[in-house]
Design an enzyme around this catalytic site. Structure first.
Site, PDB file in Angstrom:
ATOM      1  N   ASP A  67       0.756  -1.275  -0.061  1.00 41.12           N
ATOM      2  CA  ASP A  67       0.167  -0.006  -0.008  1.00 41.12           C
ATOM      3  C   ASP A  67       0.826   1.103  -0.065  1.00 41.12           C
ATOM      4  O   ASP A  67       2.012   1.249   0.152  1.00 41.12           O
ATOM      5  CB  ASP A  67      -1.014  -0.109   1.338  1.00 41.12           C
ATOM      6  N   ASP A 136      -7.769  -2.777  14.270  1.00 38.61           N
ATOM      7  CA  ASP A 136      -9.028  -2.801  13.907  1.00 38.61           C
ATOM      8  C   ASP A 136      -9.009  -3.831  12.834  1.00 38.61           C
ATOM      9  O   ASP A 136     -10.263  -4.210  12.227  1.00 38.61           O
ATOM     10  CB  ASP A 136      -9.920  -1.422  13.516  1.00 38.61           C
ATOM     11  N   HIS A 138      -7.440  -4.650  10.308  1.00 40.49           N
ATOM     12  CA  HIS A 138      -7.066  -4.396   8.687  1.00 40.49           C
ATOM     13  C   HIS A 138      -5.925  -5.218   8.422  1.00 40.49           C
ATOM     14  O   HIS A 138      -4.893  -5.207   8.977  1.00 40.49           O
ATOM     15  CB  HIS A 138      -7.212  -3.050   8.077  1.00 40.49           C
ATOM     16  N   GLU A 143      -9.561  -1.702   5.094  1.00 46.82           N
ATOM     17  CA  GLU A 143     -10.438  -1.479   6.531  1.00 46.82           C
ATOM     18  C   GLU A 143     -11.674  -2.488   6.716  1.00 46.82           C
ATOM     19  O   GLU A 143     -12.195  -3.040   5.707  1.00 46.82           O
ATOM     20  CB  GLU A 143     -10.700  -0.036   6.553  1.00 46.82           C
TER      21      GLU A 143
HETATM   22  C1  F6R Z   1       1.312  -1.475   6.072  1.00 50.12           C
HETATM   23  C2  F6R Z   1       0.193  -2.151   6.305  1.00 50.12           C
HETATM   24  C3  F6R Z   1      -0.894  -2.085   7.407  1.00 50.12           C
HETATM   25  C4  F6R Z   1      -0.055  -2.280   8.682  1.00 50.12           C
HETATM   26  C5  F6R Z   1      -0.784  -2.282   9.936  1.00 50.12           C
HETATM   27  C6  F6R Z   1       0.144  -2.416  11.226  1.00 50.12           C
HETATM   28  O1  F6R Z   1       2.044  -1.783   4.821  1.00 50.12           O
HETATM   29  O2  F6R Z   1      -0.323  -2.503   5.330  1.00 50.12           O
HETATM   30  O3  F6R Z   1      -1.676  -3.097   7.505  1.00 50.12           O
HETATM   31  O4  F6R Z   1       0.785  -3.773   8.701  1.00 50.12           O
HETATM   32  O5  F6R Z   1      -1.619  -1.160   9.917  1.00 50.12           O
HETATM   33  O6  F6R Z   1       0.855  -1.393  11.384  1.00 50.12           O
HETATM   34  P1  F6R Z   1       1.925  -1.522  12.717  1.00 50.12           P
HETATM   35  O7  F6R Z   1       2.962  -2.425  12.120  1.00 50.12           O
HETATM   36  O8  F6R Z   1       2.839  -0.117  12.446  1.00 50.12           O
HETATM   37  O9  F6R Z   1       1.337  -1.670  13.880  1.00 50.12           O
END
Ligand code: F6R
Length: 266
Positions: A67, A136, A138, A143
């Protein structure tokens, strides 16, 4: 689903690095899906050490990131382009033309998303997709209520994700972009191996729902229940709300030798 519970993030990251390095050893031209955020940082440090200390070769690897924020310049320190360059790519011998990250400034975002899917297909599909998880539930930036059949497209971040990510933007939620491009859940499910990492108490509810809850678009990571080769590596804190934690530990400890190479992706 294979659930591996490790004492702490460092040991969990080492196990994940072994899986990834074993895959690239077996298949030097592997196609890897990569993630950003805090979770994969220790794993990326393991990969960098493998390259610097042992000369591990990444020159034939192709990567696709999950992403990117929309509208953030690529050279903004919090863009995922900058993140990947700073935390992995500039330290290993990956070839720049084999790196793919969605372009959040593409003039025609929809066409760019279609082209991103096509580029993954043309590369032969993802051998392994690395994933973190949002509090959450995702994966990527899919989301809650994202379609389980979704493909690379734009999404609007939830308030929860904006607040979670504000720590990277001077703790100011107003600086966090509201929109992003993300691989879809169907895109992720097509990877031959899905490897999800999660650390800390803040992920315990999402992890319990992902592994032991019902399959639901409300917890996008629960879609991994459909994946034939999903590996979830977590620390004790992220495992705190799992009902069957003891079973996962026993299964891992009693793993037959013929099953011990976790990365069964071809
Ligand atoms: C990042 C991504 C997100 C993160 C998630 C957890 O490329 O796709 O799904 O993996 O938001 O983020 P952290 O690792 O910062 O807790």
């Amino acid at each position: 689903m294979e659930v591996i519970i490790q004492p702490d993030p460092a040991s969990a990251s080492r196990v994940a690095a072994q899986i990834l390095l074993a895959l690239v050893t077996r298949k030097p031209n592997a196609v890897l899906g990569l993630a950003t955020g805090g979770t994969p940082l220790a794993l990326y440090r393991e990969l960098i050490t493998a390259h610097k200390d042992r000369g591990f070769d990444f020159s034939r690897v192709t990567t696709f990131n999950l992403d990117e924020y929309i509208g953030l310049p690529e050279n903004h320190p919090q863009s995922y382009h900058a993140f990947m360059h700073e935390n992995l790519f500039r330290h290993i011998n990956i070839q720049p033309d084999r790196i793919h990250i969605p372009n959040g400034n593409a003039p025609d975002i929809q066409a760019h998303c279609l082209a991103y899917e096509e580029a993954i297909r043309n590369a032969g599909g993802l051998d392994l997709q690395l994933l973190g998880i949002g509090s959450d539930g995702h994966i990527g930036f899919n989301e809650p209520t994202s379609s389980l059949g979704s493909r690379t497209r734009t999404k609007t971040l939830t308030r929860q994700t904006i607040e979670d990510n504000a720590r990277f933007f001077e703790n100011d939620p107003n600086q966090v972009p509201q929109h992003c491009i993300t691989m879809g859940i169907a895109t992720i499910l097509e990877a031959r191996c899905a490897l999800l990492l999660a650390f800390g108490k803040g992920k315990a509810d999402a992890i319990a729902a992902t592994i032991e809850g019902p399959l639901s678009a409300m917890i996008p990571a629960s879609a991994l229940q459909l994946h034939p080769n999903a590996i979830i590596i977590i620390d004790q804190d992220a495992a705190a709300k799992l009902t069957l934690a003891d079973y996962y530990k026993e299964a891992d400890a009693a793993k037959p030798t013929w099953q011990q190479d976790h990365a069964t992706a071809p």
